[in-house]
Structure formats: structure tokens, C-alpha cells
Design an enzyme around this catalytic site. Sequence first.
Site, PDB file in Angstrom:
ATOM      1  N   HIS A 113       0.403   6.723  13.543  1.00 19.29           N
ATOM      2  CA  HIS A 113      -0.654   5.804  13.954  1.00 19.29           C
ATOM      3  C   HIS A 113      -0.221   4.345  13.827  1.00 19.29           C
ATOM      4  O   HIS A 113      -0.805   3.460  14.456  1.00 19.29           O
ATOM      5  CB  HIS A 113      -1.914   6.052  13.123  1.00 19.29           C
ATOM      6  CG  HIS A 113      -3.181   5.729  13.852  1.00 19.29           C
ATOM      7  ND1 HIS A 113      -3.595   6.428  14.965  1.00 19.29           N
ATOM      8  CD2 HIS A 113      -4.111   4.771  13.642  1.00 19.29           C
ATOM      9  CE1 HIS A 113      -4.734   5.917  15.399  1.00 19.29           C
ATOM     10  NE2 HIS A 113      -5.075   4.904  14.623  1.00 19.29           N
ATOM     11  N   TYR A 146      -7.403  -6.551  14.118  1.00 23.79           N
ATOM     12  CA  TYR A 146      -6.005  -6.919  14.370  1.00 23.79           C
ATOM     13  C   TYR A 146      -5.788  -8.431  14.334  1.00 23.79           C
ATOM     14  O   TYR A 146      -4.655  -8.882  14.176  1.00 23.79           O
ATOM     15  CB  TYR A 146      -5.541  -6.338  15.707  1.00 23.79           C
ATOM     16  CG  TYR A 146      -5.526  -4.834  15.706  1.00 23.79           C
ATOM     17  CD1 TYR A 146      -4.620  -4.126  14.917  1.00 23.79           C
ATOM     18  CD2 TYR A 146      -6.441  -4.098  16.463  1.00 23.79           C
ATOM     19  CE1 TYR A 146      -4.618  -2.739  14.890  1.00 23.79           C
ATOM     20  CE2 TYR A 146      -6.450  -2.718  16.444  1.00 23.79           C
ATOM     21  CZ  TYR A 146      -5.535  -2.042  15.653  1.00 23.79           C
ATOM     22  OH  TYR A 146      -5.541  -0.680  15.622  1.00 23.79           O
ATOM     23  N   ARG A 161      -2.751   7.522  20.543  1.00 27.32           N
ATOM     24  CA  ARG A 161      -2.779   8.297  19.305  1.00 27.32           C
ATOM     25  C   ARG A 161      -1.835   9.476  19.480  1.00 27.32           C
ATOM     26  O   ARG A 161      -1.543   9.892  20.606  1.00 27.32           O
ATOM     27  CB  ARG A 161      -4.194   8.805  19.010  1.00 27.32           C
ATOM     28  CG  ARG A 161      -5.238   7.695  18.828  1.00 27.32           C
ATOM     29  CD  ARG A 161      -6.619   8.303  18.611  1.00 27.32           C
ATOM     30  NE  ARG A 161      -7.625   7.278  18.385  1.00 27.32           N
ATOM     31  CZ  ARG A 161      -8.363   6.703  19.343  1.00 27.32           C
ATOM     32  NH1 ARG A 161      -8.173   7.067  20.609  1.00 27.32           N
ATOM     33  NH2 ARG A 161      -9.263   5.788  19.044  1.00 27.32           N
ATOM     34  N   LYS A 181     -10.790  10.221  21.461  1.00 27.63           N
ATOM     35  CA  LYS A 181     -11.721  10.156  20.339  1.00 27.63           C
ATOM     36  C   LYS A 181     -13.088   9.699  20.836  1.00 27.63           C
ATOM     37  O   LYS A 181     -13.198   8.715  21.558  1.00 27.63           O
ATOM     38  CB  LYS A 181     -11.181   9.171  19.294  1.00 27.63           C
ATOM     39  CG  LYS A 181     -11.967   9.145  18.003  1.00 27.63           C
ATOM     40  CD  LYS A 181     -11.291   8.217  17.011  1.00 27.63           C
ATOM     41  CE  LYS A 181     -12.059   8.170  15.689  1.00 27.63           C
ATOM     42  NZ  LYS A 181     -11.410   7.262  14.724  1.00 27.63           N
ATOM     43  N   HIS A 225     -11.685   1.223  22.241  1.00 26.98           N
ATOM     44  CA  HIS A 225     -12.678   0.959  21.199  1.00 26.98           C
ATOM     45  C   HIS A 225     -14.036   0.674  21.827  1.00 26.98           C
ATOM     46  O   HIS A 225     -14.144  -0.136  22.751  1.00 26.98           O
ATOM     47  CB  HIS A 225     -12.264  -0.245  20.350  1.00 26.98           C
ATOM     48  CG  HIS A 225     -11.089   0.012  19.471  1.00 26.98           C
ATOM     49  ND1 HIS A 225     -10.314  -0.993  18.930  1.00 26.98           N
ATOM     50  CD2 HIS A 225     -10.542   1.178  19.020  1.00 26.98           C
ATOM     51  CE1 HIS A 225      -9.351  -0.454  18.192  1.00 26.98           C
ATOM     52  NE2 HIS A 225      -9.469   0.856  18.233  1.00 26.98           N
ATOM     53  N   ARG A 276       0.520   2.753  17.126  1.00 21.89           N
ATOM     54  CA  ARG A 276      -0.669   2.303  17.875  1.00 21.89           C
ATOM     55  C   ARG A 276      -1.147   0.948  17.342  1.00 21.89           C
ATOM     56  O   ARG A 276      -1.480   0.050  18.125  1.00 21.89           O
ATOM     57  CB  ARG A 276      -1.765   3.361  17.757  1.00 21.89           C
ATOM     58  CG  ARG A 276      -3.101   2.979  18.397  1.00 21.89           C
ATOM     59  CD  ARG A 276      -4.029   4.184  18.353  1.00 21.89           C
ATOM     60  NE  ARG A 276      -5.427   3.827  18.482  1.00 21.89           N
ATOM     61  CZ  ARG A 276      -6.084   3.703  19.636  1.00 21.89           C
ATOM     62  NH1 ARG A 276      -5.436   3.868  20.772  1.00 21.89           N
ATOM     63  NH2 ARG A 276      -7.367   3.417  19.663  1.00 21.89           N
TER      64      ARG A 276
END
Length: 326
Positions: A275, A310, A144, A169, A301, A278
Site C-alpha cells: 500500500h 497527503y 491497491r 473499495k 476517494h 499507492r
Amino acid sequence: MDDIPVPIPAQPVRFMDRLRAFMRGRQLAYRTEKTYCGWIRDYIRFHKMRRPEEMGKAEVDAWLGHLASQRNVSVNTQKTALNAIVFLYRQFLNIELGKLDFDRTSKGQRLPVVFSHEEATAVIDKLQGHHRLLVSLMYGAGLRVMEAVRLRVHDVDFGHQCIFVREAKGDKWRRTLLPKSLAPSLQAQIELALSIHKRDLEEGFGAVYLPHALAKKYPNAATSPGWQYIFPAPDRSMDPRSQVMRRHHLGEQQVRRAVAKALSETGIRKKASCHTFRHSFATRLLASGTDIRNIQELLGHSDINTTMIYTHVIGIHERGVVSPID
């Protein structure tokens, strides 16, 4: 300096100060703290500044429904607002809301915009200096923008060809790829950052910001080479919270503006941003046959379903499906 926590009194009295102190005691990431506090303020203002303790399920349902019907927020935005308010009541106030029954947003989940490899490299080719390296790391390592600008010298392991992303995050740590092609440029950038740090020390400065209570636990860490930002700001500035003159990292908005300018120069019409690199990192790995679990780990994640989005981005032509007309 948006990633430096605002100071709060040692014995907080005001509601928001007590809430922030509680969040920090729970080790929430500062960005999560800011997001939750923003939504909680919004909730209180929506109900004419009433005290949260005096409200409950009906008021929460009304506010969340308002976000969906009047403000047309996305599914994920409404979920974030819900998480903030549930944290407020269950964790901080120790009040059970019961089963919520609010109008959910009707805006469907959108697929992320991605670049082709040619588009990604075309944008990168329009960038210069540290902006070029930063964006290359976003595309090559799946970072990020804030993770990229916050990299410190000890986060890069050239021997094992990896990058450590700390306090990302959700306050998660992870290890991701160090692209071989970027290693020389990254090494040169580190040498530049350390030369700037050496000059700062000679001029009586050089103490970098340290997260949480590390500055007290390790008094010498703030001036050690390993803790220095790889992408330092061009000038020293006064930290408005601690009143300490220091050199922070490069601002993320500078990188965003550079990418926006490069996008306009390439003529790419996609609704893209930092972003997007990414997202493109993930889709290129998936298209090349990388296991979805490995991609999940590289992106950091928690839920595999987040990574699974994705699989819908990869074009069916990349799976060997051909249109009948062709």
C-alpha cells in the site's frame, strides 16, 4: 479466492445468512460484507452470544468502548466497527440506537509512510516478472494490491491510456492513469494471459469467475478474452464454493511476500508494504503540482478529506522551507 462471495441458501434461515443476503441485495462490495460480518460476529461474541435484537445502545457503547480501552484499536478501525454495527441495527434490523456515548480511541491519526522516487524504484528493481509489473502499476497508477491482481483484459484502454478499476473499495468504479512506460510490458502480459486462456479452453476449461449474476446474464462472457484476468494464477484450482475447476487471478499474498522480500533486500527501514506504493503515487503527484481534486478522483476517494492527508506528508522542504541552521 478471498474475493469470491461465499454461497448462501436461496431461502436463508440462519441470522448471518439472512444478513449476507440483505447486504448483497444492497449491492455492498464483498470486502465490505466480510468486514461488517466480522465485526458483527465480534459484537455478538463479546456479549456472550446474545441476539442483537435483544440488545441496544448500552451494549453497543460497551463493545465500542472495549475496542478502544482494551484492544487499543485505531481511530479508523473503531469507525469501521461503528459503521458495521450501525448498518446492522438501522438497515438490517430497522432499530434506532439513539445517540451513542462510547469511549473513543485515543490513538491519533498517523501519517502514511511513503517512498521517495528512488526508494520506490529500488524496490521495484528487486522484483521480477509479473510481480515487478504489478508493483509498478501500484506505484504508477495508484492501485491497491487487490485492484492490481484483479485487473481483467478489458480494464486496460491503450488508446486512451487509462485503466478502469471496477468494483473497488466501497463498490466504486474509477478511471486512473496508464503509465506510458508500462504499456509495452502490460501488452505482453495480456498476450501471455490470453495464450494461457487459449490452452485452458483447449483442455476443456477456461471459464473465469464473474461477479454477481453476470454469468447468468451473459452466458458466454466467462470464456471471452475480455473478461480474463491479466495476472492469472499459475495453476487451475477447484473453487471451494461453486465446485468449478477454473483459473483464478494471482493471489495478493504472493505479491505481498514478494514486496516484503524486496524491501529486506534493499535495506529500506521504513514500515512499508504494497500500500506504500499507492501512498507514494499520491504524494509524488501532489509534489509535482497536480490538483488535489484530480488526485482524489484517481485514488477513488469519496471524501476530499481522505485525500487531504497527503498534504501533511509532503515534506516542508519540498515547499521551499529551510531550517535556520542551514
